[in-house]
Design an enzyme around this catalytic site. Structure first.
Site, short mmCIF file in Angstrom:
data_model
loop_
_atom_site.label_atom_id
_atom_site.label_comp_id
_atom_site.label_asym_id
_atom_site.label_seq_id
_atom_site.Cartn_x
_atom_site.Cartn_y
_atom_site.Cartn_z
N ASP A 1 -15.87 -39.10 -38.27
CA ASP A 1 -15.79 -37.83 -37.54
C ASP A 1 -16.49 -38.02 -36.21
OD1 ASP A 1 -15.98 -35.30 -36.52
OD2 ASP A 1 -16.88 -34.39 -38.30
N TYR B 1 -7.75 -27.04 -22.69
CA TYR B 1 -7.26 -28.42 -22.78
C TYR B 1 -7.34 -29.10 -21.41
CZ TYR B 1 -3.97 -32.12 -24.35
OH TYR B 1 -3.36 -33.30 -24.70
N VAL C 1 4.42 -35.89 -26.20
CA VAL C 1 4.62 -36.98 -27.15
C VAL C 1 4.89 -36.39 -28.54
CG1 VAL C 1 3.64 -39.10 -28.09
CG2 VAL C 1 2.92 -38.30 -25.82
N PRO D 1 2.61 -34.94 -35.06
CA PRO D 1 2.48 -33.81 -36.00
C PRO D 1 1.90 -32.56 -35.33
CG PRO D 1 1.83 -35.83 -37.08
CD PRO D 1 2.07 -36.19 -35.64
N ARG E 1 11.00 -30.27 -19.84
CA ARG E 1 9.99 -30.58 -18.83
C ARG E 1 10.14 -32.00 -18.29
NH1 ARG E 1 4.41 -28.43 -21.65
NH2 ARG E 1 4.59 -30.42 -22.74
P1 NAD Z 1 -2.28 -35.36 -33.38
O1 NAD Z 1 -2.87 -34.25 -32.56
O2 NAD Z 1 -1.06 -35.04 -34.17
O3 NAD Z 1 -3.39 -35.92 -34.37
C1 NAD Z 1 -4.74 -35.86 -34.03
C2 NAD Z 1 -5.55 -36.67 -35.02
O4 NAD Z 1 -6.93 -36.45 -34.67
C3 NAD Z 1 -5.40 -36.24 -36.48
O5 NAD Z 1 -5.14 -37.37 -37.30
C4 NAD Z 1 -6.76 -35.64 -36.81
O6 NAD Z 1 -7.15 -35.78 -38.17
C5 NAD Z 1 -7.67 -36.40 -35.87
N1 NAD Z 1 -8.96 -35.74 -35.63
C6 NAD Z 1 -9.17 -34.42 -35.41
N2 NAD Z 1 -10.49 -34.18 -35.29
C7 NAD Z 1 -11.11 -35.37 -35.43
C8 NAD Z 1 -12.48 -35.77 -35.43
N3 NAD Z 1 -13.47 -34.87 -35.26
N4 NAD Z 1 -12.79 -37.09 -35.58
C9 NAD Z 1 -11.79 -38.00 -35.76
N5 NAD Z 1 -10.47 -37.68 -35.79
C10 NAD Z 1 -10.16 -36.38 -35.64
O7 NAD Z 1 -2.03 -36.63 -32.47
P2 NAD Z 1 -1.41 -36.74 -30.99
O8 NAD Z 1 -0.61 -35.52 -30.65
O9 NAD Z 1 -0.79 -38.07 -30.91
O10 NAD Z 1 -2.70 -36.67 -30.04
C11 NAD Z 1 -3.58 -37.78 -29.91
C12 NAD Z 1 -4.26 -37.70 -28.55
O11 NAD Z 1 -3.27 -37.77 -27.53
C13 NAD Z 1 -5.06 -36.43 -28.31
O12 NAD Z 1 -6.23 -36.74 -27.60
C14 NAD Z 1 -4.13 -35.60 -27.45
O13 NAD Z 1 -4.80 -34.69 -26.63
C15 NAD Z 1 -3.45 -36.68 -26.64
N6 NAD Z 1 -2.16 -36.28 -26.07
C16 NAD Z 1 -1.16 -35.86 -26.89
C17 NAD Z 1 0.05 -35.46 -26.32
C18 NAD Z 1 1.20 -34.97 -27.16
O14 NAD Z 1 2.14 -34.38 -26.60
N7 NAD Z 1 1.20 -35.18 -28.47
C19 NAD Z 1 0.21 -35.50 -24.93
C20 NAD Z 1 -0.84 -35.94 -24.14
C21 NAD Z 1 -2.02 -36.34 -24.72
#
Ligand code: NAD
Length: 243
Positions: free
Chosen positions: A58, A147, A180, A183, A205
């Site tokens: 965590d 964000y 991206v 879930p 977008r």
């Molecule tokens: P996601 O949001 O679906 O999954 C996030 C993961 O973070 C989960 O497995 C969750 O259990 C874990 N998590 C949450 N709190 C946590 C903690 N305290 N310690 C450790 N792990 C923890 O995954 P995603 O959408 O691929 O996002 C991953 C990263 O990419 C994030 O930083 C997000 O902001 C960034 N991002 C995502 C997108 C998008 O469109 N999905 C776009 C730009 C940036």
């Protein structure tokens, strides 16, 4: 590109989405991956992948981060992927939302970096990749106040580290994806009450006509881990959204 064979890579939030795809991509590139997340259940799907070790971590807990780093020992590459997306404009944003966004999106990266940077400095070698997004200092995006504020700080964090530690051969870069498939993105579409409509609007977008696959972002992370001459930079991967 530098050879990642045998390099030890710590990834946060590796149980799903970009983090999971990155764990798989780094392992495929020959690195030894420590894939961490708070979701022990979902991490299990990586347990059988060669070159990947999983552990619950965590990143909101300084003690847990310190303990993990002490137990792991040598870390060559840190990929700070954990993050949370709050919806809402500034007037919708509660203090709690902002505090949580700053804690998970920014302070967690500071926590892991503070724990790992000293050993990288001692070796005069290390790569740090911080997950940001185009919704940051790069671009304003509607309904993403907490964000965008927090992810802009990730860009600042990245540049600050580069300014102080490039002379010790630490390379630190930020990745800024657009949209991206993950879930949590599906959860955000569901939360709008119109999954298909939200999906269509999000796809629209990107001039490229689709959202990114997590493995496309993972490939950029692998590149940055091995790259020896880029640091302090924002690496945008957004299908032309900000072009
Ligand atoms: P996601 O949001 O679906 O999954 C996030 C993961 O973070 C989960 O497995 C969750 O259990 C874990 N998590 C949450 N709190 C946590 C903690 N305290 N310690 C450790 N792990 C923890 O995954 P995603 O959408 O691929 O996002 C991953 C990263 O990419 C994030 O930083 C997000 O902001 C960034 N991002 C995502 C997108 C998008 O469109 N999905 C776009 C730009 C940036």
């Amino acid at each position: 590109m530098a050879d990642l064979t045998g390099k030890i890579v710590l990834i946060t939030a590796a149980a799903q989405g970009i983090g999971e795809a990155s764990a798989r991509a780094f392992a495929k590139a020959g690195a030894k991956v420590i894939a961490t997340d708070i979701n022990a259940e979902r991490l299990r799907s990586l347990d059988t992948v060669p070159n990947i070790t999983t552990r619950v971590l965590d990143v909101l807990s300084s003690d847990a981060v310190a303990q993990a780093v002490a137990e792991i020992g040598h870390i060559d590459v840190l990929f700070n992927c954990a993050g949370v997306v709050h919806s809402g404009a500034l007037l919708d944003m509660s203090d709690d939302d902002l505090d949580f966004a700053l804690d998970l999106n920014v302070r967690a990266q500071i926590r892991t970096i503070k724990a790992i940077l000293p050993q990288m400095l001692a070796r005069k070698d290390g790569a740090i990749i911080n997950m940001a997004t185009v919704a940051s200092s790069v671009k304003g995006v509607p309904n993403r106040a907490a964000y965008t504020i927090s992810k802009a700080a990730v860009v600042g964090l990245t540049k600050s580290i580069a300014a102080d530690y490039t002379t010790s051969n630490i390379r630190v870069n930020a990745i800024c994806p657009g949209t991206v498939d993950s879930p949590s993105l599906h959860d955000r579409w569901t939360a709008t009450g119109d999954f298909e409509g939200a999906k269509k609007a999000f796809i629209a977008r990107q001039p490229i006509g689709r959202i990114a696959r997590p493995d496309e972002v993972a490939d950029l992370a692998v590149y940055l881990a091995g790259a020896t001459y880029t640091t302090g930079q924002v690496h945008i991967i957004d299908g032309g959204w900000t072009a």
